[in-house]
Design a protein around this motif. Structure first.
Motif, PDB file in Angstrom:
ATOM      1  N   ALA A 112       1.552   6.716 -16.226  1.00  0.00           N
ATOM      2  CA  ALA A 112       2.331   6.143 -15.118  1.00  0.00           C
ATOM      3  C   ALA A 112       1.653   6.423 -13.784  1.00  0.00           C
ATOM      4  CB  ALA A 112       3.748   6.713 -15.126  1.00  0.00           C
ATOM      5  N   ALA A 113       1.083   7.620 -13.631  1.00  0.00           N
ATOM      6  CA  ALA A 113       0.393   7.959 -12.384  1.00  0.00           C
ATOM      7  C   ALA A 113      -0.852   7.098 -12.189  1.00  0.00           C
ATOM      8  CB  ALA A 113       0.028   9.442 -12.367  1.00  0.00           C
ATOM      9  N   VAL A 114      -1.606   6.865 -13.255  1.00  0.00           N
ATOM     10  CA  VAL A 114      -2.792   5.999 -13.160  1.00  0.00           C
ATOM     11  C   VAL A 114      -2.371   4.595 -12.699  1.00  0.00           C
ATOM     12  CG1 VAL A 114      -4.588   4.830 -14.514  1.00  0.00           C
ATOM     13  CG2 VAL A 114      -4.217   7.302 -14.787  1.00  0.00           C
ATOM     14  N   ALA A 115      -1.330   4.050 -13.314  1.00  0.00           N
ATOM     15  CA  ALA A 115      -0.838   2.721 -12.919  1.00  0.00           C
ATOM     16  C   ALA A 115      -0.348   2.725 -11.474  1.00  0.00           C
ATOM     17  CB  ALA A 115       0.281   2.276 -13.858  1.00  0.00           C
ATOM     18  N   ALA A 116       0.339   3.801 -11.072  1.00  0.00           N
ATOM     19  CA  ALA A 116       0.881   3.885  -9.714  1.00  0.00           C
ATOM     20  C   ALA A 116      -0.229   4.006  -8.670  1.00  0.00           C
ATOM     21  CB  ALA A 116       1.834   5.075  -9.613  1.00  0.00           C
ATOM     22  N   ILE A 117      -1.249   4.792  -8.962  1.00  0.00           N
ATOM     23  CA  ILE A 117      -2.368   4.928  -8.019  1.00  0.00           C
ATOM     24  C   ILE A 117      -3.046   3.575  -7.826  1.00  0.00           C
ATOM     25  CG2 ILE A 117      -4.665   5.932  -7.703  1.00  0.00           C
ATOM     26  CD1 ILE A 117      -3.465   8.471  -9.190  1.00  0.00           C
ATOM     27  N   LYS A 118      -3.334   2.901  -8.923  1.00  0.00           N
ATOM     28  CA  LYS A 118      -3.955   1.577  -8.818  1.00  0.00           C
ATOM     29  C   LYS A 118      -3.028   0.606  -8.096  1.00  0.00           C
ATOM     30  CE  LYS A 118      -6.010   0.044 -12.511  1.00  0.00           C
ATOM     31  NZ  LYS A 118      -6.239  -0.276 -13.938  1.00  0.00           N
ATOM     32  N   GLY A 119      -1.730   0.687  -8.377  1.00  0.00           N
ATOM     33  CA  GLY A 119      -0.766  -0.182  -7.710  1.00  0.00           C
ATOM     34  C   GLY A 119      -0.706   0.068  -6.212  1.00  0.00           C
ATOM     35  N   CYS A 120      -0.733   1.336  -5.806  1.00  0.00           N
ATOM     36  CA  CYS A 120      -0.716   1.656  -4.370  1.00  0.00           C
ATOM     37  C   CYS A 120      -1.993   1.206  -3.681  1.00  0.00           C
ATOM     38  CB  CYS A 120      -0.479   3.152  -4.165  1.00  0.00           C
ATOM     39  SG  CYS A 120       1.225   3.673  -4.497  1.00  0.00           S
ATOM     40  N   LEU A 121      -3.127   1.314  -4.375  1.00  0.00           N
ATOM     41  CA  LEU A 121      -4.379   0.828  -3.805  1.00  0.00           C
ATOM     42  C   LEU A 121      -4.327  -0.685  -3.615  1.00  0.00           C
ATOM     43  CD1 LEU A 121      -6.953   2.907  -5.890  1.00  0.00           C
ATOM     44  CD2 LEU A 121      -6.501   3.145  -3.428  1.00  0.00           C
ATOM     45  N   GLU A 122      -3.726  -1.372  -4.554  1.00  0.00           N
ATOM     46  CA  GLU A 122      -3.684  -2.838  -4.522  1.00  0.00           C
ATOM     47  C   GLU A 122      -2.604  -3.373  -3.579  1.00  0.00           C
ATOM     48  OE1 GLU A 122      -3.024  -6.537  -7.645  1.00  0.00           O
ATOM     49  OE2 GLU A 122      -3.345  -4.524  -8.411  1.00  0.00           O
ATOM     50  N   LEU A 123      -1.404  -2.786  -3.638  1.00  0.00           N
ATOM     51  CA  LEU A 123      -0.250  -3.327  -2.918  1.00  0.00           C
ATOM     52  C   LEU A 123       0.017  -2.653  -1.581  1.00  0.00           C
ATOM     53  CD1 LEU A 123       2.222  -3.295  -5.946  1.00  0.00           C
ATOM     54  CD2 LEU A 123       0.984  -5.291  -5.061  1.00  0.00           C
ATOM     55  N   GLY A 124      -0.534  -1.451  -1.398  1.00  0.00           N
ATOM     56  CA  GLY A 124      -0.163  -0.616  -0.263  1.00  0.00           C
ATOM     57  C   GLY A 124       0.833   0.431  -0.741  1.00  0.00           C
ATOM     58  N   VAL A 125       0.904   1.537  -0.032  1.00  0.00           N
ATOM     59  CA  VAL A 125       1.719   2.657  -0.494  1.00  0.00           C
ATOM     60  C   VAL A 125       3.206   2.331  -0.488  1.00  0.00           C
ATOM     61  CG1 VAL A 125       2.357   5.068  -0.028  1.00  0.00           C
ATOM     62  CG2 VAL A 125      -0.026   4.356   0.119  1.00  0.00           C
ATOM     63  N   ASP A 126       3.710   1.668   0.553  1.00  0.00           N
ATOM     64  CA  ASP A 126       5.147   1.381   0.601  1.00  0.00           C
ATOM     65  C   ASP A 126       5.597   0.526  -0.583  1.00  0.00           C
ATOM     66  OD1 ASP A 126       5.701   2.863   2.907  1.00  0.00           O
ATOM     67  OD2 ASP A 126       5.110   1.199   4.214  1.00  0.00           O
ATOM     68  N   LYS A 127       4.888  -0.550  -0.840  1.00  0.00           N
ATOM     69  CA  LYS A 127       5.245  -1.395  -1.989  1.00  0.00           C
ATOM     70  C   LYS A 127       5.020  -0.648  -3.297  1.00  0.00           C
ATOM     71  CE  LYS A 127       4.538  -5.903   0.130  1.00  0.00           C
ATOM     72  NZ  LYS A 127       3.734  -7.123   0.184  1.00  0.00           N
ATOM     73  N   GLY A 128       3.946   0.151  -3.350  1.00  0.00           N
ATOM     74  CA  GLY A 128       3.681   0.934  -4.553  1.00  0.00           C
ATOM     75  C   GLY A 128       4.787   1.933  -4.833  1.00  0.00           C
ATOM     76  N   PHE A 157       6.788   1.968  -8.264  1.00  0.00           N
ATOM     77  CA  PHE A 157       6.434   2.991  -9.247  1.00  0.00           C
ATOM     78  C   PHE A 157       7.259   4.275  -9.193  1.00  0.00           C
ATOM     79  CE2 PHE A 157       2.662   0.323  -8.825  1.00  0.00           C
ATOM     80  CZ  PHE A 157       2.456  -0.010 -10.150  1.00  0.00           C
ATOM     81  N   ASN A 158       7.986   4.520  -8.099  1.00  0.00           N
ATOM     82  CA  ASN A 158       8.871   5.684  -8.096  1.00  0.00           C
ATOM     83  C   ASN A 158      10.049   5.405  -9.026  1.00  0.00           C
ATOM     84  OD1 ASN A 158       7.906   7.864  -6.553  1.00  0.00           O
ATOM     85  ND2 ASN A 158       8.448   6.852  -4.646  1.00  0.00           N
ATOM     86  N   PRO A 159      10.530   6.428  -9.724  1.00  0.00           N
ATOM     87  CA  PRO A 159      11.673   6.206 -10.605  1.00  0.00           C
ATOM     88  C   PRO A 159      12.893   5.766  -9.787  1.00  0.00           C
ATOM     89  CG  PRO A 159      10.970   8.517 -10.673  1.00  0.00           C
ATOM     90  CD  PRO A 159      10.048   7.792  -9.754  1.00  0.00           C
ATOM     91  N   LYS A 160      13.637   4.863 -10.331  1.00  0.00           N
ATOM     92  CA  LYS A 160      14.837   4.367  -9.657  1.00  0.00           C
ATOM     93  C   LYS A 160      16.001   5.326  -9.905  1.00  0.00           C
ATOM     94  CE  LYS A 160      12.731   0.503  -8.642  1.00  0.00           C
ATOM     95  NZ  LYS A 160      11.535   0.846  -7.946  1.00  0.00           N
TER      96      LYS A 160
END
Length: 190
Positions: A163-179, A183-186
């Motif tokens: 999950a962290a690997v996916a979240a790091i890549k997601g934050c790099l791609e989307l920006g931290v706020d969207k990431g 990716f944070n648990p709801k």
């Protein structure tokens, strides 16, 4: 450019311990991104990889956990990175095993590696905390963080790393706020 730092302790005796959660996550990220050439730079192992046209530095400080900032601060300044371009991945006893939490700011939470990074001039980095759970009543904190995961919780931890690997890549791609939103648990509504 971004720098992804996994916190941990160098040496075989620490390889699979809970305190090496950051190293294990950066290793998983390196495998996912195809980074396989590590170089010694400023008290750290560093690999460089391109992700969506951006240079990403993967970093594993070799200073031992409690002195991590001695590697992170100089690397950040050498590469002229703004603090939010630095992502730090580390273990957190206040989260259940495998739970991921991303934050843009906060305290050191009693984590000595984070205290060291603060002391070396970096406080506004992005935090990727992966839960390792609390120690059993008969264990000290040191015994807990320097022990490997038991077989009953290892799958949850491995899911947390993925999950962290996916979240790091997601934050790099989307920006931290969207990431963080993705990716944070709801929180569950009652």
């Amino acid at each position: 450019m971004h720098m992804i730092v996994g916190l941990g302790n160098p040496g075989r005796e620490y390889e699979n311990t809970k305190h090496n959660t950051g190293f294990m996550t950066v290793d998983a990220l390196a495998a996912d991104m195809g980074a396989d050439r590590w170089q010694q730079k400023m008290a750290a192992l560093v690999a460089s990889v391109s992700f969506r046209g951006e240079t990403i530095l993967l970093v594993k400080p070799q200073t031992y956990m409690n002195d991590s900032g001695r590697a992170v601060g100089p690397l950040m300044r050498w590469y002229k990175l703004a603090e939010p371009q630095v992502y730090i991945v580390y273990d957190d006893m206040d989260l259940p095993v495998g739970r991921l939490r991303i934050r843009k700011s906060g305290s050191d939470g009693g984590h000595n590696g984070i205290k060291s990074i603060f002391a070396n001039g970096c406080t506004e980095f992005i935090r990727f905390r992966i839960g390792i759970g609390r120690p059993l009543p008969q264990w000290s904190v040191v015994d807990h963080v320097l022990a490997p995961f038991t077989p009953d919780v290892l799958p949850a931890f491995q899911e947390g790393v993925a999950a962290a690997v996916a979240a790091i890549k997601g934050c790099l791609e989307l920006g931290v706020d969207k990431g963080m939103n993705r990716f944070n648990p709801k929180k569950k509504r009652e």
